[in-house]
Design a protein around this motif. Structure first.
Motif, PDB file in Angstrom:
ATOM      1  N   ILE A  64     -16.929 -15.966  10.120  1.00 34.54           N
ATOM      2  CA  ILE A  64     -16.380 -15.471  11.015  1.00 34.54           C
ATOM      3  C   ILE A  64     -15.147 -14.236  10.304  1.00 34.54           C
ATOM      4  CG2 ILE A  64     -15.984 -14.319  13.610  1.00 34.54           C
ATOM      5  CD1 ILE A  64     -18.292 -15.899  14.283  1.00 34.54           C
ATOM      6  N   GLU A  65     -14.126 -16.234   9.938  1.00 35.47           N
ATOM      7  CA  GLU A  65     -12.829 -15.477   9.422  1.00 35.47           C
ATOM      8  C   GLU A  65     -12.604 -14.807   8.576  1.00 35.47           C
ATOM      9  OE1 GLU A  65     -11.295 -19.613   9.861  1.00 35.47           O
ATOM     10  OE2 GLU A  65     -11.047 -19.808  11.849  1.00 35.47           O
ATOM     11  N   ILE A  66     -13.818 -15.774   7.511  1.00 34.80           N
ATOM     12  CA  ILE A  66     -13.913 -15.250   5.925  1.00 34.80           C
ATOM     13  C   ILE A  66     -14.596 -13.384   6.057  1.00 34.80           C
ATOM     14  CG2 ILE A  66     -14.818 -15.998   4.057  1.00 34.80           C
ATOM     15  CD1 ILE A  66     -14.386 -18.221   4.491  1.00 34.80           C
ATOM     16  N   PHE A  67     -14.939 -13.717   6.417  1.00 36.59           N
ATOM     17  CA  PHE A  67     -15.776 -12.481   6.220  1.00 36.59           C
ATOM     18  C   PHE A  67     -15.330 -10.870   7.620  1.00 36.59           C
ATOM     19  CE2 PHE A  67     -19.024 -15.212   4.638  1.00 36.59           C
ATOM     20  CZ  PHE A  67     -19.674 -15.078   3.380  1.00 36.59           C
ATOM     21  N   ASN A  68     -14.572 -11.719   7.956  1.00 34.75           N
ATOM     22  CA  ASN A  68     -14.113 -10.994   9.554  1.00 34.75           C
ATOM     23  C   ASN A  68     -14.497  -9.936   9.933  1.00 34.75           C
ATOM     24  OD1 ASN A  68     -11.422 -10.179  10.348  1.00 34.75           O
ATOM     25  ND2 ASN A  68     -11.456  -7.622   9.004  1.00 34.75           N
ATOM     26  N   TYR A  69     -15.697 -10.740  10.853  1.00 30.01           N
ATOM     27  CA  TYR A  69     -16.625 -10.250  11.531  1.00 30.01           C
ATOM     28  C   TYR A  69     -15.972 -10.062  12.944  1.00 30.01           C
ATOM     29  CZ  TYR A  69     -19.986 -10.379   7.885  1.00 30.01           C
ATOM     30  OH  TYR A  69     -21.162  -9.817   7.035  1.00 30.01           O
ATOM     31  N   LYS A  70     -16.757  -9.215  13.600  1.00 27.66           N
ATOM     32  CA  LYS A  70     -16.268  -9.414  15.100  1.00 27.66           C
ATOM     33  C   LYS A  70     -16.935  -8.446  15.462  1.00 27.66           C
ATOM     34  CE  LYS A  70     -11.030  -8.118  13.657  1.00 27.66           C
ATOM     35  NZ  LYS A  70     -11.126  -9.332  12.809  1.00 27.66           N
ATOM     36  N   TYR A 105     -40.022 -22.125  17.021  1.00 26.88           N
ATOM     37  CA  TYR A 105     -41.509 -21.981  17.471  1.00 26.88           C
ATOM     38  C   TYR A 105     -41.555 -20.859  17.403  1.00 26.88           C
ATOM     39  CZ  TYR A 105     -38.746 -22.144  21.686  1.00 26.88           C
ATOM     40  OH  TYR A 105     -38.514 -21.579  23.021  1.00 26.88           O
ATOM     41  N   SER A 106     -42.971 -21.024  16.991  1.00 23.53           N
ATOM     42  CA  SER A 106     -43.465 -19.112  17.177  1.00 23.53           C
ATOM     43  C   SER A 106     -42.604 -18.455  18.707  1.00 23.53           C
ATOM     44  CB  SER A 106     -44.309 -18.559  16.580  1.00 23.53           C
ATOM     45  OG  SER A 106     -44.828 -17.438  16.525  1.00 23.53           O
ATOM     46  N   GLY A 107     -42.179 -16.737  18.700  1.00 17.20           N
ATOM     47  CA  GLY A 107     -41.672 -16.674  20.024  1.00 17.20           C
ATOM     48  C   GLY A 107     -40.719 -17.223  20.631  1.00 17.20           C
ATOM     49  N   MET A 108     -40.241 -18.246  19.899  1.00 18.34           N
ATOM     50  CA  MET A 108     -38.841 -18.387  20.781  1.00 18.34           C
ATOM     51  C   MET A 108     -37.781 -17.061  20.413  1.00 18.34           C
ATOM     52  SD  MET A 108     -36.871 -21.016  18.131  1.00 18.34           S
ATOM     53  CE  MET A 108     -36.016 -21.963  18.624  1.00 18.34           C
ATOM     54  N   SER A 109     -37.030 -17.561  21.823  1.00 19.69           N
ATOM     55  CA  SER A 109     -35.734 -16.049  22.601  1.00 19.69           C
ATOM     56  C   SER A 109     -35.012 -16.855  21.403  1.00 19.69           C
ATOM     57  CB  SER A 109     -35.408 -16.512  23.567  1.00 19.69           C
ATOM     58  OG  SER A 109     -34.504 -17.276  23.965  1.00 19.69           O
ATOM     59  N   PHE A 110     -33.887 -15.134  21.629  1.00 24.08           N
ATOM     60  CA  PHE A 110     -33.045 -15.513  20.395  1.00 24.08           C
ATOM     61  C   PHE A 110     -31.811 -16.786  21.140  1.00 24.08           C
ATOM     62  CE2 PHE A 110     -28.877 -13.426  19.155  1.00 24.08           C
ATOM     63  CZ  PHE A 110     -29.130 -13.600  17.773  1.00 24.08           C
ATOM     64  N   ILE A 136     -22.231 -15.437  22.538  1.00 18.74           N
ATOM     65  CA  ILE A 136     -20.497 -15.053  21.672  1.00 18.74           C
ATOM     66  C   ILE A 136     -20.438 -16.212  21.423  1.00 18.74           C
ATOM     67  CG2 ILE A 136     -18.248 -13.666  20.886  1.00 18.74           C
ATOM     68  CD1 ILE A 136     -19.844 -11.314  22.963  1.00 18.74           C
ATOM     69  N   GLU A 137     -19.940 -17.003  22.513  1.00 25.90           N
ATOM     70  CA  GLU A 137     -19.298 -17.987  22.093  1.00 25.90           C
ATOM     71  C   GLU A 137     -19.935 -18.876  21.394  1.00 25.90           C
ATOM     72  OE1 GLU A 137     -17.950 -21.669  25.470  1.00 25.90           O
ATOM     73  OE2 GLU A 137     -17.547 -20.089  25.931  1.00 25.90           O
ATOM     74  N   LYS A 138     -21.087 -19.566  21.714  1.00 23.42           N
ATOM     75  CA  LYS A 138     -21.874 -20.263  21.253  1.00 23.42           C
ATOM     76  C   LYS A 138     -21.967 -20.060  19.183  1.00 23.42           C
ATOM     77  CE  LYS A 138     -25.376 -21.664  24.756  1.00 23.42           C
ATOM     78  NZ  LYS A 138     -26.762 -21.465  24.916  1.00 23.42           N
ATOM     79  N   VAL A 139     -22.408 -18.908  19.007  1.00 26.84           N
ATOM     80  CA  VAL A 139     -22.040 -18.095  17.658  1.00 26.84           C
ATOM     81  C   VAL A 139     -21.225 -18.389  16.925  1.00 26.84           C
ATOM     82  CG1 VAL A 139     -22.467 -16.549  15.428  1.00 26.84           C
ATOM     83  CG2 VAL A 139     -24.195 -17.354  17.942  1.00 26.84           C
ATOM     84  N   GLY A 140     -19.503 -18.198  17.616  1.00 28.96           N
ATOM     85  CA  GLY A 140     -17.888 -17.922  17.090  1.00 28.96           C
ATOM     86  C   GLY A 140     -17.945 -19.655  16.900  1.00 28.96           C
ATOM     87  N   LEU A 141     -18.866 -21.126  17.606  1.00 21.95           N
ATOM     88  CA  LEU A 141     -18.468 -21.986  17.103  1.00 21.95           C
ATOM     89  C   LEU A 141     -19.184 -22.431  16.184  1.00 21.95           C
ATOM     90  CD1 LEU A 141     -18.208 -23.480  20.713  1.00 21.95           C
ATOM     91  CD2 LEU A 141     -16.292 -23.420  19.596  1.00 21.95           C
ATOM     92  N   ARG A 175     -24.568  -6.499  17.570  1.00 17.57           N
ATOM     93  CA  ARG A 175     -23.420  -7.191  19.148  1.00 17.57           C
ATOM     94  C   ARG A 175     -24.488  -6.950  20.146  1.00 17.57           C
ATOM     95  NH1 ARG A 175     -18.570  -4.479  16.516  1.00 17.57           N
ATOM     96  NH2 ARG A 175     -19.712  -2.625  16.078  1.00 17.57           N
ATOM     97  N   SER A 176     -25.313  -5.630  19.697  1.00 25.12           N
ATOM     98  CA  SER A 176     -25.995  -5.686  21.951  1.00 25.12           C
ATOM     99  C   SER A 176     -26.854  -7.060  21.822  1.00 25.12           C
ATOM    100  CB  SER A 176     -26.829  -4.509  20.796  1.00 25.12           C
ATOM    101  OG  SER A 176     -27.856  -3.974  20.461  1.00 25.12           O
ATOM    102  N   TYR A 177     -27.178  -7.791  21.044  1.00 23.80           N
ATOM    103  CA  TYR A 177     -28.305  -8.948  21.295  1.00 23.80           C
ATOM    104  C   TYR A 177     -27.219  -9.462  22.156  1.00 23.80           C
ATOM    105  CZ  TYR A 177     -32.130  -5.816  18.691  1.00 23.80           C
ATOM    106  OH  TYR A 177     -32.329  -4.948  17.931  1.00 23.80           O
ATOM    107  N   TYR A 178     -26.047  -9.988  21.446  1.00 22.52           N
ATOM    108  CA  TYR A 178     -24.814 -10.596  22.204  1.00 22.52           C
ATOM    109  C   TYR A 178     -24.687 -10.988  23.344  1.00 22.52           C
ATOM    110  CZ  TYR A 178     -25.503 -12.456  17.428  1.00 22.52           C
ATOM    111  OH  TYR A 178     -25.574 -13.243  15.769  1.00 22.52           O
TER     112      TYR A 178
END
Length: 115
Positions: A105-111, A7-12, A94-99, A86-89
């Motif tokens: 995250i593994e393939i693209f080597n994101y941290k 929905y419009s305006g939903m939080s991150f 981090i845990e939710k997105v990480g799962l 990263r300042s938005y997390y």
């Protein structure tokens, strides 16, 4: 406006909660894991080089060199004034997105750690 679970305006945070509940097999392409676009059915990554937006200039130079093309100078138009992503997390996000996007995250080597 209401777009089903979105929905419009939903939080991150709310957005991440919704995305986290939709498996890739049922996800609209904009929210699917990126690895699904570059891997075969067995999960093998097909391209021998993956350029990233974060290093697009350098990565484009690599591609031009591999293809024996003249280097291309990409202008940086409409640069974002946003802080580092990263300042938005929070730790919870981090845990939710990480799962949800573990393989990406593994393939693209994101941290998430800030050096």
């Amino acid at each position: 406006l209401d777009y089903g679970a979105f929905y419009s305006g939903m939080s991150f945070n709310s957005f991440v909660d919704v995305i986290g509940e939709i498996p890739d097999s049922k996800s609209e392409k904009h929210f699917r894991s990126q690895h699904t676009f570059i891997s075969d059915k067995e999960g093998n990554v097909l391209p021998d080089f993956i350029g990233k937006f974060e290093s697009i200039g350098k990565d484009l130079d690599v591609i031009c060199k591999q293809m024996t093309l003249k280097n291309v100078d990409l202008p940086h138009l409409q640069k974002s004034a946003r802080n580092d992503f990263r300042s938005y997390y929070s730790e919870d996000l981090i845990e939710k997105v990480g799962l949800r996007f573990k393989r990406d995250i593994e393939i693209f080597n994101y941290k998430f750690d800030i050096d």
